[in-house]
Design an enzyme around this catalytic site. Structure first.
Site, PDB file in Angstrom:
ATOM      1  N   PHE A 195     -11.944 -46.228  68.437  1.00 47.29           N
ATOM      2  CA  PHE A 195     -11.670 -46.523  66.856  1.00 47.29           C
ATOM      3  C   PHE A 195     -10.677 -47.729  66.847  1.00 47.29           C
ATOM      4  CE2 PHE A 195      -6.924 -45.197  67.091  1.00 47.29           C
ATOM      5  CZ  PHE A 195      -6.845 -44.592  68.472  1.00 47.29           C
ATOM      6  N   GLY A 196     -10.240 -48.032  65.608  1.00 45.94           N
ATOM      7  CA  GLY A 196      -9.278 -49.169  65.124  1.00 45.94           C
ATOM      8  C   GLY A 196      -9.669 -50.423  65.800  1.00 45.94           C
ATOM      9  N   ASN A 248      -4.368 -39.386  62.605  1.00 42.14           N
ATOM     10  CA  ASN A 248      -5.387 -40.261  62.887  1.00 42.14           C
ATOM     11  C   ASN A 248      -6.586 -39.465  63.717  1.00 42.14           C
ATOM     12  OD1 ASN A 248      -6.991 -42.012  64.514  1.00 42.14           O
ATOM     13  ND2 ASN A 248      -5.537 -43.821  64.213  1.00 42.14           N
ATOM     14  N   ARG A 260      -3.428 -45.211  75.984  1.00 40.85           N
ATOM     15  CA  ARG A 260      -3.163 -43.836  75.839  1.00 40.85           C
ATOM     16  C   ARG A 260      -3.609 -42.703  76.970  1.00 40.85           C
ATOM     17  NH1 ARG A 260      -5.238 -44.151  71.565  1.00 40.85           N
ATOM     18  NH2 ARG A 260      -3.523 -44.511  70.354  1.00 40.85           N
ATOM     19  N   ASP A 267       3.121 -43.226  69.086  1.00 42.05           N
ATOM     20  CA  ASP A 267       3.126 -44.482  68.293  1.00 42.05           C
ATOM     21  C   ASP A 267       2.420 -45.694  69.206  1.00 42.05           C
ATOM     22  OD1 ASP A 267       3.982 -45.238  65.477  1.00 42.05           O
ATOM     23  OD2 ASP A 267       4.599 -46.851  66.638  1.00 42.05           O
ATOM     24  N   SER A 268       1.596 -46.449  68.565  1.00 39.79           N
ATOM     25  CA  SER A 268       0.976 -47.179  69.659  1.00 39.79           C
ATOM     26  C   SER A 268       0.602 -48.588  68.684  1.00 39.79           C
ATOM     27  CB  SER A 268      -0.334 -46.522  70.047  1.00 39.79           C
ATOM     28  OG  SER A 268      -1.091 -45.907  69.200  1.00 39.79           O
ATOM     29  N   THR A 290      -0.582 -36.032  64.804  1.00 40.80           N
ATOM     30  CA  THR A 290      -1.182 -37.218  64.304  1.00 40.80           C
ATOM     31  C   THR A 290      -2.157 -36.853  63.161  1.00 40.80           C
ATOM     32  OG1 THR A 290      -2.702 -38.959  65.092  1.00 40.80           O
ATOM     33  CG2 THR A 290      -2.985 -36.884  66.010  1.00 40.80           C
TER      34      THR A 290
HETATM   35  P1  ITT Z   1      -0.369 -41.286  63.206  1.00 36.44           P
HETATM   36  O1  ITT Z   1       0.854 -41.757  62.917  1.00 36.44           O
HETATM   37  O2  ITT Z   1      -0.643 -40.258  62.270  1.00 36.44           O
HETATM   38  O3  ITT Z   1      -0.428 -40.860  64.677  1.00 36.44           O
HETATM   39  P2  ITT Z   1      -1.563 -43.822  63.094  1.00 36.44           P
HETATM   40  O4  ITT Z   1      -2.888 -44.471  62.986  1.00 36.44           O
HETATM   41  O5  ITT Z   1      -0.631 -44.444  61.718  1.00 36.44           O
HETATM   42  O6  ITT Z   1      -1.658 -42.335  63.156  1.00 36.44           O
HETATM   43  P3  ITT Z   1       0.229 -45.457  64.515  1.00 36.44           P
HETATM   44  O7  ITT Z   1       1.144 -45.874  63.470  1.00 36.44           O
HETATM   45  O8  ITT Z   1       0.711 -45.180  65.931  1.00 36.44           O
HETATM   46  O9  ITT Z   1      -0.596 -44.293  64.122  1.00 36.44           O
HETATM   47  O10 ITT Z   1      -0.823 -46.620  64.510  1.00 36.44           O
HETATM   48  C1  ITT Z   1      -1.726 -47.138  65.679  1.00 36.44           C
HETATM   49  C2  ITT Z   1      -2.509 -47.849  65.182  1.00 36.44           C
HETATM   50  O11 ITT Z   1      -2.644 -48.966  66.236  1.00 36.44           O
HETATM   51  C3  ITT Z   1      -4.029 -47.361  64.931  1.00 36.44           C
HETATM   52  O12 ITT Z   1      -4.097 -46.868  63.567  1.00 36.44           O
HETATM   53  C4  ITT Z   1      -4.859 -48.478  65.549  1.00 36.44           C
HETATM   54  O13 ITT Z   1      -4.790 -49.492  64.456  1.00 36.44           O
HETATM   55  C5  ITT Z   1      -3.872 -49.166  66.487  1.00 36.44           C
HETATM   56  N1  ITT Z   1      -4.746 -48.429  67.662  1.00 36.44           N
HETATM   57  C6  ITT Z   1      -3.503 -47.686  68.563  1.00 36.44           C
HETATM   58  N2  ITT Z   1      -4.404 -47.207  69.580  1.00 36.44           N
HETATM   59  C7  ITT Z   1      -5.557 -47.788  69.376  1.00 36.44           C
HETATM   60  C8  ITT Z   1      -6.590 -47.600  70.416  1.00 36.44           C
HETATM   61  O14 ITT Z   1      -6.660 -46.830  71.353  1.00 36.44           O
HETATM   62  N3  ITT Z   1      -7.675 -48.196  69.930  1.00 36.44           N
HETATM   63  C9  ITT Z   1      -7.766 -49.103  68.900  1.00 36.44           C
HETATM   64  N4  ITT Z   1      -6.765 -49.206  68.054  1.00 36.44           N
HETATM   65  C10 ITT Z   1      -5.657 -48.465  68.436  1.00 36.44           C
END
Ligand code: ITT
Length: 216
Positions: free
Chosen positions: A154-155, A10, A183, A70-71, A8
């Site tokens: 986060f996010g 992130n 997760r 992926d989330s 990841t």
């Molecule tokens: P990687 O692909 O490198 O793992 P990414 O952030 O691009 O990182 P994703 O495409 O899976 O990963 O996007 C997931 C997004 O969904 C993430 O950037 C957040 O905006 C949101 N998200 C997922 N899980 C979350 C959480 O536990 N809390 C808050 N936001 C979350």
């Protein structure tokens, strides 16, 4: 201990997985530790496709068993959006303040009962030299808050309200998010698969060690 790559980019996910995978029997390593740069594009339409691509890319680049997730956040009032595009909602460079303002603005008139949403997480586990990927998934339901609150996580955590906790995800201490979150739950499903993989590796190594006359 064999090494497991956590694929990841992130940092929020990374620190959660480091806690969630503690004691799993694998030495968890990051792309930074291996000096690896993995592609940031997510060509798939679904969490499953994207998680698979990320795990296979990681396993190919590192020759290690690789875990990727992926989330995303799915909001009922936005027809399940932003969903698999959560990380790119309003553009990859948009800030979360901008994203919250857009979502909260669109939902301003909606009462609590019309604010349901869920976080979903699909985790993929890939082995080097194989195109087969093991998938696990889970989710957590909650409401879109009326305003962002909390500094943890986060996010989208500050706008995801958990009625049973009477707090947003960003107001929970990390050990609580680990238990409740999409997760955390999906990782609980992955742990037995990781044990299975360890067992298979040890059996293979055992067979390889034995003289040919005893193998089989
Ligand atoms: P990687 O692909 O490198 O793992 P990414 O952030 O691009 O990182 P994703 O495409 O899976 O990963 O996007 C997931 C997004 O969904 C993430 O950037 C957040 O905006 C949101 N998200 C997922 N899980 C979350 C959480 O536990 N809390 C808050 N936001 C979350």
């Amino acid at each position: 201990m064999p090494r497991l790559l956590l694929a990841t980019n992130n940092p929020g996910k990374l620190s959660e997985f480091e806690r969630l995978l503690a004691g799993c029997g694998w030495d968890v390593v990051t792309t930074a530790q291996l000096n690896l740069t993995l592609p940031d594009d997510e060509p798939g339409e679904t969490y499953e496709e994207n998680a698979k691509i990320k795990a296979l890319n990681g396993a190919r680049a590192s020759s290690l068993v690789t875990l990727a997730d992926d989330s995303g956040l799915e909001i009922d009032a936005m027809d399940g959006g932003p969903g698999a595009r959560s990380a790119r909602f309003l553009g990859a460079d948009a800030s979360y303040e901008e994203r919250f303002a857009r979502i909260l603005g669109e939902m301003a008139e909606l009462p609590s009962e019309k604010r349901w949403a869920r976080f979903r997480c699909v985790i993929a586990l890939a082995e080097p030299g194989s195109e087969e990927v093991r998938l696990c998934e889970d989710e957590v339901r909650g409401l879109i808050a009326f305003e962002p609150r909390g500094e943890q996580g986060f996010g989208y955590d500050p706008i995801f309200y958990l009625p049973e906790q009477a707090r947003t995800m960003a107001e929970l201490p990390s050990y609580m998010k680990d238990v409740i979150s999409h997760r955390g739950r999906a990782t609980a499903r992955v742990r037995p698969l990781l044990k299975e993989l360890l067992y298979e590796r040890e059996r293979r190594a055992d067979t390889a060690d034995r003289p040919a006359s005893q193998a089989g």
